[in-house]
Design an enzyme around this catalytic site. Structure first.
Site, short mmCIF file in Angstrom:
data_model
loop_
_atom_site.label_atom_id
_atom_site.label_comp_id
_atom_site.label_asym_id
_atom_site.label_seq_id
_atom_site.Cartn_x
_atom_site.Cartn_y
_atom_site.Cartn_z
N ARG A 32 -4.93 -4.13 13.15
CA ARG A 32 -5.35 -4.10 11.75
C ARG A 32 -5.94 -2.74 11.36
O ARG A 32 -6.15 -2.47 10.19
CB ARG A 32 -6.39 -5.19 11.50
N LYS A 490 7.75 6.32 6.35
CA LYS A 490 7.61 6.08 7.79
C LYS A 490 7.26 7.38 8.49
O LYS A 490 6.38 7.42 9.34
CB LYS A 490 8.90 5.52 8.40
C1 F6R Z 1 3.77 1.09 5.33
C2 F6R Z 1 2.96 -0.09 5.14
C3 F6R Z 1 2.15 -0.20 3.90
C4 F6R Z 1 2.25 -1.63 3.35
C5 F6R Z 1 1.30 -1.81 2.15
C6 F6R Z 1 1.44 -3.19 1.54
O1 F6R Z 1 4.46 1.06 6.53
O2 F6R Z 1 2.93 -0.95 5.97
O3 F6R Z 1 2.56 0.72 2.94
O4 F6R Z 1 3.57 -1.87 2.98
O5 F6R Z 1 -0.02 -1.60 2.57
O6 F6R Z 1 1.18 -4.19 2.46
P1 F6R Z 1 1.61 -5.68 2.21
O7 F6R Z 1 3.09 -5.75 2.26
O8 F6R Z 1 0.96 -6.46 3.31
O9 F6R Z 1 1.10 -6.05 0.85
#
Ligand code: F6R
Length: 613
Positions: A32, A490
Site C-alpha cells: 500500500r 508506467k
Molecule cells: C498507476 C496507478 C494509479 C491508480 C490511481 C487510481 O499505476 O496505479 O494511477 O490507477 O491511483 O486508483 P484506483 O483505480 O484504485 O482508483
C-alpha cells in the site's frame, strides 16, 4: 496509504503467535506504500510499543517486531500525511498514561482544535500527527465515564475527517475497538480469535470469512465476540448478515516465485482476463447498466491515474461504436463538471481499489445532484461500488504491485463489453457486429498470453538502453492515445524517467522541439489501416530528427520498416488495443525500473490505495 492489522486471540487458539501474525500481516500490507511501521501489544498493565521509520524488514532486524508477546496486538504501516516520516510519528500512538494505543488510517481534519483543547487540559503530545489526538481524547473521556467503550464512542463523535481506527487498552485488555469512516477496514472471523485489517491480503493466511466494515460503524472485537453499532443511528448492527467468504487464494496474494508482484501480475493477465470475461457474461448488473445508459441524457465517466486512462478509452469506444458522447474527466477535477449534471444523467466511476478518495468524492457530488451511478471496480464491497446504484466488477484478483497492470486491461475489457452492449441496444450496432466484437473480447486471454511470451525478452534487452535515458515520448492516435498515456505513466512511476504521452498529430505544434539524436519515442500502433497510414508521417518526422522508434504494432503492420524496435502483437480488432498493446509497455517499464535498481512494487512517493484527496 496506511495499513492496519490487529488481532484479539485466546491463548493457544491461533495458528501462530499473535505477534508473528501481525508482523506477517504488516508485510502483506507493504504494497500500500509506507514510510514507517510499528506494532503494540498489551503486557500486564502497560502497552508495549515497537516502532520506527523505514522498511519493515530493517525494523525487524533492529527491534524484532515479530517477537512481541501478548494476545491482543495491533500493527500499522504509515504513509505520512501530518508530520514527517520518523520514529516518533510512526504509529501506534499512546495516551499520557500509556494505557491506550491507537493505529489510524485517514486524516483527522479538526485535529488542531482538538489538540489545543487537550493540551489546555494538561495532555502531553509526543508526535506531530493528527492521530495522536485520539488516544488522548479517549483518555479524557475515560476519566469522565470510567467505561472504555463509552469513552471511545464519545471520542469518535468529535472527529471530523476520514478514519479507520483500531484501539487497544489495558482497561479492557482482550478487545480491539474500532471505528470507520471513508477509510477501508474489514473484520476477519476466526475460531478463538478475530482480526481487523485494512484489506484482505493481510489476513488471508488466517481466515477467509470476512465482514467489510461500513462507514459509521463502531464497535469492538474480542477473541469470541463481535459488537457493532451504527454511530449515525445508534442501532446495533447484525454484522452476521454481512459475512462473506473470500475466494482469492493466498497464492493470489503472494509472489509465487516471481521477483516482484508487478511481474507476477503482468503474467497473470491471461487468467485475469478470462475470469473477467466469464464474470461479465453472466453479470445481471451489465443489463441494468445498459438500461441506465440508454435512458441517460448525458453520460460521464471518471477515475484517477490508470483508471482514468480506462475511462478515456471508454469514451472513445462509446463515440465510435455506440455513437454516444461520453464526457470523461479526471476524478479530482469533478467540481468543474458537477454543475452540468442532473437527475437524467449517468456517471460511471472506474476505480480498481474502489476506495480512491478523489473518485469517491466525485461520485458523492454527482449523487447529490440526483445522477445515477455505475461503479467499475476490482474490490467487492469497497466504498465506490457500495455507494453506486450499480456495481460491475473486474475479476483480476488482488493487485499488490503499486503500479496498476492487470486491473487496467480487465477494466478496458469490461468497459468495451459495456460499449458493445450499449451500441447494440441503442440500435447503432447490428447484432452480428456486436457478436463479432464480443468474439474478439472472448479471445483476449489467449491473445495476451501470446503478447507476453513474444515480448518479454525484447523488453528486457531494450530496457538496458532505455534505462540510460532521461526522457521519452509515447505517441499514438485515436483509440491508441489512452494506451500511450498508460505506457508513459508506467515508465514515469516505476522507472522515474520522464515520459510524456500525447496524440501524435500534436508533435509539430511544440513537442518535437525536444527531439534529438537517440531520443526514445514509443509508438502505439493499433490494428487500424487509417491510423497506421497517418502515423507513418509522425514516425518519419521523428526519425528525421534522430529519434529511436519503438513500435508496439500488429504482426502485419505496414509500418514495420519504420521501426527500430518492434514489439509484435497479434493482428486483431482495434477494440483490443489496450489488451494487446499495454503489456509490452508494462514489461518495458518493469525491466527498465529493475535495470535502474528500483523496486517496481514500491515506487517512491506513491501508495496503492489513495484514500486522501
Ligand atoms: C498507476 C496507478 C494509479 C491508480 C490511481 C487510481 O499505476 O496505479 O494511477 O490507477 O491511483 O486508483 P484506483 O483505480 O484504485 O482508483
Amino acid at each position: 496509504m496506511c495499513g492496519i492489522i490487529g488481532i484479539a486471540a485466546l491463548l493457544g487458539k491461533t495458528p501462530q503467535r499473535p505477534g508473528l501474525m501481525v508482523y506477517k500481516g504488516l508485510l502483506r500490507l507493504e504494497y500500500r506504500g509506507y514510510d514507517s511501521a510499528g506494532i503494540a501489544s498489551i503486557s500486564g498493565d502497560r502497552i508495549h510499543v515497537l516502532k520506527g521509520k523505514g522498511k519493515i524488514a530493517d525494523l525487524e532486524k533492529k527491534l524484532c517486531l515479530s517477537c512481541i508477546d501478548g494476545l491482543t496486538v495491533i500493527g500499522h504501516t504509515r504513509w505520512a500525511t501530518h508530520g514527517a516520516p520518523n520514529d516518533i510519528n510512526a504509529h501506534p500512538h499512546t495516551d499520557c498514561s500509556g494505557k491506550i494505543a491507537v493505529v489510524h488510517n485517514g486524516i483527522i481534519q479538526n485535529f488542531r482544535e482538538l489538540k489545543q483543547m487537550l493540551v489546555s487540559r494538561g495532555h502531553i503530545f509526543k508526535s506531530e500527527t493528527d492521530t495522536e489526538v485520539v488516544p488522548h481524547l479517549v483518555e479524557e473521556f475515560y476519566k469522565k465515564f470510567g467505561n472504555l467503550y463509552e469513552a471511545f464512542k464519545q471520542a469518535i463523535k468529535m472527529l471530523h475527517g476520514s478514519y479507520a481506527l483500531v484501539l487497544i487498552s489495558t482497561y479492557e485488555p482482550n478487545k480491539l475497538f474500532f471505528a470507520k469512516k471513508d477509510s477501508p477496514l474489514i473484520i476477519g472471523l476466526g475460531e478463538g480469535f478475530n482480526i481487523l485489517a485494512s484489506d484482505i491480503p493481510a489476513l488471508l493466511e488466517y481466515t477467509r470469512r470476512i465482514v467489510t466494515v461500513r462507514d459509521d460503524w463502531i464497535g469492538y472485537v474480542s477473541p469470541t465476540e463481535i459488537h457493532v453499532e451504527d454511530l449515525s443511528t445508534s442501532n446495533i448492527v447484525d454484522w452476521s448478515r454481512y459475512i462473506r467468504i473470500v475466494e482469492w487464494s493466498l497464492e493470489d496474494a503472494t509472489r509465487s516465485g516471481f521477483p516482484h508482484f508487478m511481474l507476477k501480475e503482468i503474467h497473470e493477465q491471461p487468467r485475469a482476463l478470462k475470469d473477467t470475461f466469464y464474470g461479465i457474461q453472466s453479470d445481471a448488473a451489465v443489463a441494468k447498466a445498459v438500461k441506465l445508459l440508454l435512458e441517460a441524457d448525458k453520460i460521464y465517466v471518471t477515475g484517477a491515474g490508470t483508471s482514468y486512462h480506462a475511462c478515456f478509452f471508454y469514451s472513445l469506444t462509446s463515440s465510435i461504436l455506440a455513437k454516444r458522447i461520453v464526457y470523461h474527466f479526471i476524478a479530482s477535477e469533478y467540481p468543474v463538471y458537477t454543475g452540468t449534471a442532473g437527475e437524467n444523467d449517468v456517471l460511471i466511476v472506474v476505480s480498481q481499489s474502489g476506495e480512491t478518495m478523489d473518485a469517491l468524492k466525485a461520485l458523492r457530488a454527482f449523487r447529490e445532484r440526483g445522477v445515477k451511478t455505475i461503479a467499475v471496480s476490482n474490490v467487492v464491497d469497497s466504498a465506490i461500488p457500495r455507494e453506486s446504484d450499480i456495481a460491475i466488477y473486474t475479476r483480476a484478483g488482488p493487485e499488490i504491485g503499486v503500479a496498476a497492470t492487470k486491473t487496467f486491461t480487465t477494466q478496458t475489457l469490461v468497459l468495451s463489453w459495456l460499449t458493445i452492449s450499449h451500441g447494440e441496444a441503442y440500435g447503432v450496432l447490428l447484432r452480428s457486429e456486436a457478436e463479432e466484437l464480443r468474439k474478439w473480447l472472448s479471445m483476449s486471454s489467449e491473445l495476451v498470453a501470446r503478447v507476453i511470451s513474444w515480448n518479454e525478452s525484447l523488453a528486457r534487452s531494450l530496457a538496458e538502453w532505455l534505462s540510460r535515458k532521461g526522457n521519452a515520448y509515447y505517441l499514438s492516435r485515436g483509440i491508441g492515445v489512452p494506451v500511450a498515456m498508460e505506457g508513459a505513466l508506467k515508465l514515469k512511476e516505476i522507472a522515474y524517467i520522464h515520459a510524456e504521452a500525447y496524440p501524435a498529430g500534436e508533435s509539430k505544434h511544440g513537442p518535437i522541439a525536444l527531439v534529438e539524436e537517440e531520443y526514445p519515442v514509443v509508438f502505439t500502433i493499433p490494428k487500424h489501416e487509417e491510423l497506421e497510414k497517418t502515423l507513418l508521417g509522425n514516425i518519419q518526422e521523428m526519425k528525421a530528427r534522430g529519434a529511436v522508434i519503438i513500435g508496439v504494432a500488429p504482426e502485419d503492420t505496414i509500418l514495420k520498416d519504420q521501426l527500430d524496435y518492434w514489439f509484435k502483437v497479434p493482428s486483431t480488432h482495434w477494440i483490443l488495443t489496450p489488451i494487446t498493446h499495454t503489456p509490452p509497455q508494462q514489461l518495458l517499464a518493469y525491466h527498465t525500473a529493475v535495470r535502474r535498481g528500483y523496486d517496481p512494487d514500491k515506487p517512491r512517493n506513491l501508495a496503492k490505495t489513495v484514500t486522501v484527496e
